[in-house]
Design an enzyme around this catalytic site. Structure first.
Site, PDB file in Angstrom:
ATOM      1  N   ASP A 192      -9.054  -0.655  -6.832  1.00  0.00           N
ATOM      2  CA  ASP A 192      -8.292  -0.918  -5.689  1.00  0.00           C
ATOM      3  C   ASP A 192      -8.294  -2.182  -5.749  1.00  0.00           C
ATOM      4  O   ASP A 192      -7.114  -2.500  -5.743  1.00  0.00           O
ATOM      5  CB  ASP A 192      -9.009  -0.538  -4.631  1.00  0.00           C
ATOM      6  CG  ASP A 192      -8.002  -0.869  -3.644  1.00  0.00           C
ATOM      7  OD1 ASP A 192      -6.815  -0.062  -3.358  1.00  0.00           O
ATOM      8  OD2 ASP A 192      -8.468  -0.435  -2.362  1.00  0.00           O
ATOM      9  N   ASP A 249      -5.136   5.578  -0.300  1.00  0.00           N
ATOM     10  CA  ASP A 249      -4.430   5.178   0.673  1.00  0.00           C
ATOM     11  C   ASP A 249      -2.776   6.053   1.211  1.00  0.00           C
ATOM     12  O   ASP A 249      -1.690   4.859   2.275  1.00  0.00           O
ATOM     13  CB  ASP A 249      -3.647   3.755   0.373  1.00  0.00           C
ATOM     14  CG  ASP A 249      -4.342   2.665   0.284  1.00  0.00           C
ATOM     15  OD1 ASP A 249      -5.823   2.496   1.214  1.00  0.00           O
ATOM     16  OD2 ASP A 249      -4.034   1.225  -0.800  1.00  0.00           O
ATOM     17  N   HIS A 291       1.164  -1.571   0.158  1.00  0.00           N
ATOM     18  CA  HIS A 291      -0.428  -0.342  -0.233  1.00  0.00           C
ATOM     19  C   HIS A 291       1.301   1.207  -0.184  1.00  0.00           C
ATOM     20  O   HIS A 291       0.465   2.156   1.104  1.00  0.00           O
ATOM     21  CB  HIS A 291      -0.529   0.134   0.977  1.00  0.00           C
ATOM     22  CG  HIS A 291      -1.900  -0.757   0.985  1.00  0.00           C
ATOM     23  ND1 HIS A 291      -2.348  -2.394   2.113  1.00  0.00           N
ATOM     24  CD2 HIS A 291      -2.844  -1.116   0.173  1.00  0.00           C
ATOM     25  CE1 HIS A 291      -3.064  -3.054   1.715  1.00  0.00           C
ATOM     26  NE2 HIS A 291      -3.510  -2.578   0.607  1.00  0.00           N
TER      27      HIS A 291
END
Length: 518
Positions: free
Chosen positions: A411, A301, A262
């Site tokens: 995502d 993120d 991430h």
């Protein structure tokens, strides 16, 4: 320090004793949904062995939510009038649903509004007079009013205390973030600005590989340049200051942590998926929606620590104290706002106030949609709409649901990429999962199989479950509304077949191992 709920329960228990009621409840007004919900519910007048006052379970309390105007308490919240009901089941306003849930029989009710500055903020309810004729008297009403005032003051102070507590936690988070992050380097900013506005001939790789592009071998600054190209290609620079865009994009890169998955590369690839969706679907989304989706994807993120929401809650993170639901996603949005508020970083400065408000609202919606906990209710709602053949791009709520699933699908974009990329990326994803699992083991916890590196041999089986349970249902549903996303679904299906083959091979390996050991 005594908790506010404990204090309110003690106040209510004294009121119960005064009017000789068997049970008591406190409902608060949710102004956003125009509903009442139970903060304290079904408190018994009798104390437990440890001196506490028992009340209904959290599961039942959570179900005690209903529209203002419904039931006795709903009527009191709506009218602001006290109700003294001698026989609940003979009163048409009474809602027997809670009795059916708890198994308790309500007979008499004394219900009174709690007001602060002329507005009803909650409702106090006493149930079943125990003595006399088992109905509450006018004397009970007068006595109860006094306690309603005390309870109102306690709630008012509870809100003030909660604001102070949240401010303290935000301060802790701010200090933590500031200690970690650095401002964008001026040499990086000047270098990119001096190169001029990106041209399509320098970025044909990304402009032609819709849905299949992946930034293999590019360093972080090269990804910044590609991200700037995508933005300019989608929106131009007529309404944006290019130098501000450069500062913003580089600062966004800086505010992604160096975690396994991430990180900035992931934010970039999610933004690239939104770029692909918007390029493949011209005219479907409005300009401000496109802007919110792309920037939301790029920032979705920010400051991710490599741990999921449950872990942040379990360790008592200050973030979890501020945001009790979608913990990290709320933080990602808040980080985006923090960057926008920095000097020379507000890329939306040329929007008018109404446009600015709309973009921020849409962007928050898009970033929160990347919480998979919200995917399931979003999917259920959109599934029903599609089943009824009532989906319409003219309905604002339908547009928001479509945007949410576009962000979820983006995502999950690695599941749609060519197999070599999907396989390589999955290793990076599990590396981050395993780092969390290792920390959980150090804390004496048992990580779930997905986060346990000792279970990595079963990665194919876990991937099959993840793709079939989350990825494919997402793409299958959104393509019914947005057929241009079909390439993502097809890529995901191809990868699923590959994972199934690996799963079958693993099953054969286990059979051979079993035969050897027997």
């Amino acid at each position: 320090m005594i908790s506010m709920d404990t204090l309110i329960v003690q106040i209510m228990n004294q009121a119960q004793k005064l009017v000789d009621a068997d049970r008591a409840s406190l409902f608060l007004v949710d102004t956003k949904t125009n509903q009442l919900y139970a903060r304290i519910f079904d408190v018994s007048i009798e104390q437990t062995e440890d001196g506490e006052f028992s009340q209904a379970t959290k599961e039942i309390r959570d179900k005690a939510r209903f529209p203002i105007g419904k039931g006795i308490a709903g009527h009191v919240a709506q009218t602001g009038e006290t109700l003294n009901v001698a026989d609940a089941y003979k009163d048409d306003r009474f809602n027997p649903a809670i009795d059916e849930e708890t198994g308790y029989t309500t007979k008499s009710i004394l219900c009174m509004p709690i007001c602060i500055r002329g507005s009803v903020i909650g409702v106090l309810q006493m149930i079943n007079k125990k003595s006399g004729e088992e109905t509450f008297t006018t004397e009970d009403e007068e006595s109860f009013k006094t306690f309603a005032v005390y309870c109102g003051l306690a709630l008012h102070h509870a809100k003030l205390y909660d604001k102070i507590r949240r401010s303290e936690q935000k301060y802790k988070v701010a200090l933590e973030v500031l200690s970690y992050h650095n401002a964008a380097a001026m040499d990086e900013i000047e270098e990119v600005i001096n190169e001029g506005i990106p041209k399509i001939e320098d970025h044909e790789d990304i402009s032609t590989q819709i849905f299949t592009y992946y930034a293999t071998g590019l360093d972080d600054m090269a990804k910044v340049r590609k991200a700037l190209f995508m933005f300019v290609d989608l929106f131009g620079v007529e309404r944006f200051e290019y130098e501000t865009l450069v500062r913003f994009f580089i600062t966004v890169k800086k505010n992604y942590r160096a975690v396994a998955y991430h990180n900035w590369a992931h934010g970039f690839h999610v933004a690239n998926s939104i770029y692909s969706i918007l390029k493949a679907s011209p005219g479907i989304f409005r300009p401000l929606e496109c802007l919110a989706m792309f920037i939301g994807a790029l920032c979705h993120d920010l400051d991710h620590r490599g741990f999921n929401n449950k872990f942040m809650i379990d360790i008592g993170s200050p973030l979890a104290a501020i945001y009790s639901t979608s913990t990290m996603e709320h933080h990602h949005f808040n980080m985006t706002i923090n960057i926008l508020q920095q000097e020379h970083h507000n890329i939306f400065a040329r929007l008018n106030p109404e446009e600015y408000k709309q973009v921020l609202g849409n962007m928050k919606h898009c970033i929160l949609a990347t919480d998979l906990a919200l995917f399931f209710p979003n999917k259920a709602r959109l599934t029903n709409i599609v089943k009824e053949d009532s989906f319409s791009w003219d309905v604002p709520d339908h547009r928001l649901l479509a945007q949410a699933l576009c962000l979820t699908g983006s995502d999950l974009n690695s599941s749609t990429k060519p197999w070599e990329i999907q396989f390589r990326t999955s290793k990076i994803v599990y590396a981050e999962f395993h780092e969390q699992g290792d920390v959980e083991k150090q804390l004496g916890w048992k990580p779930i199989p997905l986060f346990d590196r000792d279970n990595y041999a079963e990665v194919a089986s876990m991937q099959v479950g993840f793709i079939m349970g989350i990825c494919l249902p997402c793409y299958d549903l959104i393509t019914k509304c947005l057929p241009s996303m079909t390439p993502m679904m097809e890529g995901c299906k191809r990868n699923l077949e590959n994972w199934k083959e690996l799963k079958a091979e693993r099953e054969k390996e286990k059979e051979k191992e079993k035969e050897k050991s027997s």
